[in-house]
Design an enzyme around this catalytic site. Structure first.
Site, PDB file in Angstrom:
ATOM      1  N   HIS A  82       0.834  -1.197   0.000  1.00  0.00           N
ATOM      2  CA  HIS A  82       0.000   0.000   0.000  1.00  0.00           C
ATOM      3  C   HIS A  82       0.870   1.248   0.000  1.00  0.00           C
ATOM      4  CE1 HIS A  82      -3.762   2.132   0.685  1.00  0.00           C
ATOM      5  NE2 HIS A  82      -3.004   3.004   1.334  1.00  0.00           N
ATOM      6  N   ASP A 161     -14.234   4.157   7.997  1.00  0.00           N
ATOM      7  CA  ASP A 161     -13.225   4.965   7.300  1.00  0.00           C
ATOM      8  C   ASP A 161     -13.868   5.748   6.161  1.00  0.00           C
ATOM      9  OD1 ASP A 161     -10.523   5.859   6.534  1.00  0.00           O
ATOM     10  OD2 ASP A 161     -10.972   4.690   4.742  1.00  0.00           O
ATOM     11  N   SER A 183      -6.706   5.203   9.215  1.00  0.00           N
ATOM     12  CA  SER A 183      -7.470   5.053   7.980  1.00  0.00           C
ATOM     13  C   SER A 183      -6.840   3.970   7.108  1.00  0.00           C
ATOM     14  CB  SER A 183      -7.487   6.405   7.250  1.00  0.00           C
ATOM     15  OG  SER A 183      -7.934   6.277   5.924  1.00  0.00           O
ATOM     16  N   LYS A 187      -8.103  -0.445   6.866  1.00  0.00           N
ATOM     17  CA  LYS A 187      -8.455  -1.119   5.608  1.00  0.00           C
ATOM     18  C   LYS A 187      -7.538  -2.315   5.356  1.00  0.00           C
ATOM     19  CE  LYS A 187      -8.416   2.988   3.782  1.00  0.00           C
ATOM     20  NZ  LYS A 187      -8.500   4.234   3.001  1.00  0.00           N
TER      21      LYS A 187
HETATM   22  N1  URA Z   1      -5.007   7.236   2.300  1.00  0.00           N
HETATM   23  C1  URA Z   1      -5.994   6.745   3.064  1.00  0.00           C
HETATM   24  O1  URA Z   1      -6.566   5.712   2.772  1.00  0.00           O
HETATM   25  N2  URA Z   1      -6.346   7.420   4.181  1.00  0.00           N
HETATM   26  C2  URA Z   1      -5.739   8.554   4.555  1.00  0.00           C
HETATM   27  O2  URA Z   1      -6.098   9.096   5.576  1.00  0.00           O
HETATM   28  C3  URA Z   1      -4.711   9.058   3.748  1.00  0.00           C
HETATM   29  C4  URA Z   1      -4.354   8.379   2.618  1.00  0.00           C
END
Ligand code: URA
Ligand code: CA
Length: 441
Positions: A82, A161, A183, A187
């Site tokens: 990610h 989120d 956040s 995920k």
């Molecule tokens: N990407 C995300 O998924 N959340 C954030 O807060 C910042 C970047």
């Protein structure tokens, strides 16, 4: 429990309890706490921060606000990567097929473009027919069959989120370390990967602009992952200039194809290889960086990485012929070079401004309902450190019309700083962050 008291407590700078955080996240998910109170609490968190325990509890509460995927039916160690977001940051399209070609399962849940940053889902959707929506059973079945699947975030994954991110975007509360870390990691935890390689960007086009803040973000995310029993490592990589030379959805797919075909080398390939190396090690498919790198090189040179991209595209309804013939990707109406006025050396690029330029040209959204034009964007012809002459083409612009070409030319000149004295090319990887500490590079 009372939301006003929770807001009051954070406003005064006190730490919240796990119960208070769970109450807040439940209210954000089921809509029982109104947006204005959520927004007030987000701003209090933005200003007063959260400690390690609070950030961990927040992440877990958000992860458990929806489905928690179980990938245990997949053989091998499912690995995810990610990026915190960048410009010309097309590593997933290169590294995911290379790693999957090594037999490691890549179950990837990706995002769309956000602000000045691009998103893998928007890029993949520029391939004619490609679909990034599928049910969880099909997602898992595809990973079992071909070792790779890439889908968008489903509504059932970390719904808290989704609700909070929308509010953060419009209340100036995106740039908060605990909110970013929770956040992203909520995920990642919900999507089930056992091993996670994070690419934390730093610099003018990154969510955290300074190296110190980027390392701190990496440390917080790695710790959250380790506390949740996942194997997490972060690379802190440069985003003081776009990573690849191509910016815009179909253009970035083309660049990824060119890299997998062995036609293009450079920073985009180098960072992809660094990420892939960590993914293979994390998945237990290589014992050390040298072996991992050799395996990835074999996959690149033999064309097995490209073959895996073709399989991915076919499996998700796209036209795999784009791999042999990138001209099948959407083509822009107008294509023109942008020329430099000054001679000298390229010192700086306002990378966020370049990302916003692509967004304005139609490569990204300014409202949720905007429809992306996959064909538009630009290709930079130089990098920081290059010597340039007046009249050189700095970029080729792909646009919907002449007006956008004129705007893009102006913005490119404004965003790129040329000075008479020589400048050095940038370092690509600044540090590796593991649960045991920071390895500066
Ligand atoms: N990407 C995300 O998924 N959340 C954030 O807060 C910042 C970047
Ligand atoms: Ca992204």
């Amino acid at each position: 429990m009372n939301i006003i008291q929770i807001i009051e407590k954070k406003k005064l700078g006190y730490a919240l309890t796990q119960q208070e955080i769970q109450f807040f996240i439940k209210g954000a998910t089921d809509g029982s706490i109104p947006d204005y109170q959520l927004a007030a609490l987000l701003m209090a968190i933005r200003i007063n921060g959260m400690d390690r325990d609070e950030t961990g509890w927040l992440t877990l509460a958000m992860a458990h606000s929806g489905d928690m995927l179980d990938l245990s039916v997949i053989d091998g160690v499912p690995v995810d990567k990610h990026s915190t977001g960048g410009v010309g940051d097309t590593t997933t399209l290169i590294v995911a097929p290379l790693v999957a070609a090594c037999g490691v399962p890549v179950a990837k849940m990706s995002g769309r473009g956000l602000g000045h940053t691009g998103g893998t889902i928007d890029k993949l959707e520029s391939i004619p027919g490609f679909s990034t929506e599928m049910g969880m059973e099909d997602f898992i079945a595809q990973v079992r069959r071909i070792r790779i699947a890439v889908i968008g975030q489903t509504k059932d994954l970390a719904p808290a989120d989704k609700a909070l991110y929308l509010l953060r975007d419009i209340t100036s509360t995106v740039d908060s370390l605990p909110l970013i870390a929770s956040s992203i990691m909520s995920k990642k935890l919900a999507s089930g990967a056992r091993a996670i390689v994070l690419d934390v960007k730093t610099g003018a086009g990154a969510i955290m602009r300074t190296l110190d803040k980027s390392i701190e973000l990496a440390q917080v995310m790695v710790r959250i992952g380790a506390d949740a029993g996942r194997d997490v490592i972060a690379l802190v990589t440069d985003m003081d200039e776009p990573l690849g030379s191509h910016i815009g959805n179909a253009l970035e797919v083309k660049e990824a194809i060119d890299v997998l075909a062995g036609r293009v080398q450079g920073p985009l390939l180098d960072v992809s290889m660094e990420l892939g190396t960590q993914m293979l090690i994390a998945a237990g498919a290589a014992d050390n960086a040298l072996k991992a790198r050799q395996t990835l090189d074999t996959m690149l040179v033999s064309g097995q990485g490209m073959e895996k991209l073709r399989e991915l595209i076919s499996a998700q309804g796209g036209d795999p012929e784009v791999c042999a013939q990138p001209s099948l990707l959407p083509q822009a109406k107008v294509v023109c070079d942008a020329h430099l006025k000054d001679a000298g050396y390229i010192h700086r690029m306002d990378t966020a401004r370049l990302g916003y330029l692509a967004q304005r040209m139609g490569a990204g959204r300014t409202k949720k309902t905007d429809v992306i034009d996959p064909s538009v964007g630009f290709v930079l012809r130089h990098r920081i450190g290059d010597a340039v002459a007046a009249g050189d083409a700095i970029a080729t612009v792909y646009a919907r019309g002449e007006e956008d070409i004129a705007f893009a030319r102006e913005e490119l000149l404004q965003a790129i700083t040329i000075l008479p004295e020589p400048a050095r090319p940038l370092k690509l990887v600044h540090a590796i962050v593991t649960p045991d500490g920071i390895i500066p590079l």
